[in-house]
Design an enzyme around this catalytic site. Structure first.
Site, PDB file in Angstrom:
ATOM      1  N   LYS A 127     -53.675  32.104 -34.981  1.00 30.17           N
ATOM      2  CA  LYS A 127     -53.744  32.697 -36.323  1.00 30.17           C
ATOM      3  C   LYS A 127     -53.664  34.225 -36.223  1.00 30.17           C
ATOM      4  O   LYS A 127     -52.972  34.874 -37.010  1.00 30.17           O
ATOM      5  CB  LYS A 127     -55.038  32.250 -37.025  1.00 30.17           C
ATOM      6  N   GLN A 176     -63.684  29.474 -38.868  1.00 33.54           N
ATOM      7  CA  GLN A 176     -63.134  28.307 -38.175  1.00 33.54           C
ATOM      8  C   GLN A 176     -64.191  27.207 -38.097  1.00 33.54           C
ATOM      9  O   GLN A 176     -65.350  27.463 -37.762  1.00 33.54           O
ATOM     10  CB  GLN A 176     -62.676  28.733 -36.765  1.00 33.54           C
ATOM     11  N   ASP A 224     -58.674  29.448 -46.900  1.00 37.80           N
ATOM     12  CA  ASP A 224     -58.613  28.049 -46.462  1.00 37.80           C
ATOM     13  C   ASP A 224     -58.637  27.093 -47.655  1.00 37.80           C
ATOM     14  O   ASP A 224     -58.340  25.907 -47.503  1.00 37.80           O
ATOM     15  CB  ASP A 224     -59.840  27.723 -45.593  1.00 37.80           C
TER      16      ASP A 224
HETATM   17  N1  GUN Z   1     -60.421  23.789 -38.072  1.00 36.66           N
HETATM   18  C1  GUN Z   1     -59.354  22.955 -37.983  1.00 36.66           C
HETATM   19  N2  GUN Z   1     -58.446  23.255 -38.940  1.00 36.66           N
HETATM   20  C2  GUN Z   1     -58.959  24.288 -39.638  1.00 36.66           C
HETATM   21  C3  GUN Z   1     -58.472  25.044 -40.737  1.00 36.66           C
HETATM   22  O1  GUN Z   1     -57.383  24.820 -41.293  1.00 36.66           O
HETATM   23  N3  GUN Z   1     -59.296  26.053 -41.165  1.00 36.66           N
HETATM   24  C4  GUN Z   1     -60.500  26.307 -40.586  1.00 36.66           C
HETATM   25  N4  GUN Z   1     -61.243  27.288 -41.101  1.00 36.66           N
HETATM   26  N5  GUN Z   1     -60.968  25.616 -39.565  1.00 36.66           N
HETATM   27  C5  GUN Z   1     -60.193  24.621 -39.091  1.00 36.66           C
END
Ligand code: GUN
Length: 301
Positions: free
Chosen positions: A65, A109, A132
């Site tokens: 990311k 996350q 998100d």
């Molecule tokens: N953990 C696995 N996929 C995601 C996601 O799309 N966003 C976040 N914040 N954590 C994750």
């Protein structure tokens, strides 16, 4: 870009929807939008990425990311906290990020360590910065079709469908998987397009017969090769959200989707794993960060 629908109909094999190419073109649009924001405000959008603990998969995702932000010109601010971080300390950080005008998006996350209440933490993020789309306010907006920030993987799934389907109105769509971050939001987005949506999951009785009726199949159960060739109607469009790490040749891990890709070549179109939904998730995170910055700018007017 996607081939014409006429070309798809005459192809002997299912069209392979290229998520990498579609994500690249979305990234180009995002980079252009970032340049426009810089020209207007003198600074790019900022994304705060919070990682608590040392979960190896989460470390990889967060690294990707951050790299992706750099590619499109978004400023990323990484907050790596030890696994023993208290919930209070995490909430304090989120309050600080909520109040920081240089931050337009906040991503915590998940999964979080077990001593931290994930729901409480995600609900503490300002909904306007919730890139998100996990905050209950954004979940509510999605389910009422009233805007807000939409979760990244579901948004990516819809873009992949849009690359091969002009109008989903009246189509039969089956979603396999009922998670809060994938299955349920995808069902809401398909409903918004006036598809007739059936939400199923791993415990659904008669799943093959239900899937066989579908024009659109979104497989998000996390069950490797669950969807067999005989489950799929001729000409269906299949989106495979599943990514399971399995032991491969020479001890190397390989990624396996929820769909038996080799068995579904009578479909009209199908996404591969890897190279289908995966690249779209990060591209949509960047697009959401730009959207959050644009929404803030619109409010200032
Ligand atoms: N953990 C696995 N996929 C995601 C996601 O799309 N966003 C976040 N914040 N954590 C994750």
């Amino acid at each position: 870009m996607a081939p014409s629908h006429a070309a798809l109909d005459s192809a002997a094999r299912a069209h392979r929807i290229d998520g990498r190419a579609i994500a690249r073109s979305l990234d180009e649009e995002t980079a252009a939008a970032v340049r426009a924001i810089v020209a207007r405000d003198g600074a790019p959008p900022g994304l705060a990425v919070v990682l608590v603990g040392e979960d190896p998969a989460s470390e990889v995702y967060v690294g990707r990311k951050i790299e992706a932000c750099l590619r499109v010109g978004i400023l990323s601010f990484e907050h790596r906290l030890p696994a023993q971080t208290t919930q209070d300390a995490l909430l304090t950080l989120i309050a600080r990020l909520n109040a920081d005008p240089t931050i337009h998006g906040i991503l915590v996350q998940v999964p979080l360590p077990p001593h931290i209440d994930e729901g409480m933490v995600l609900s503490a993020i300002d909904p306007a910065k919730d890139v998100d789309g996990f905050h209950p306010v954004n979940v509510g907006r999605l389910s009422t079709g009233t805007g807000g920030l939409v979760p990244c993987t579901p948004l990516g799934v819809m873009m992949l469908l849009d690359s091969v389907i002009d109008d989903m109105k009246g189509m039969d769509a089956v979603v396999i998987g009922k998670s809060n971050i994938v299955g349920k939001p995808i069902a809401m987005l398909l409903l918004e397009r006036e598809a007739t949506v059936t939400v199923t999951h791993i415990e659904t009785r008669g799943l093959p017969d239900i899937v066989r009726k579908a024009d659109i199949v979104v497989a998000a159960a996390g069950a490797p090769r669950l969807v067999k060739g005989f489950w799929v109607k001729e000409g269906a469009v299949i989106i495979d959200v599943g990514i399971t790490r399995m032991p491969g040749e020479g001890g190397k891990a390989r990624l396996v989707g929820d769909v038996a890709f080799d068995e579904v070549q009578h479909a009209r179109a199908v996404t591969p794993v890897p190279g289908g939904v995966g690249p779209m998730t990060i591209a949509c995170l960047l697009a959401n960060t730009v959207k959050a910055a644009q929404m803030r700018n619109a409010q200032k007017k």
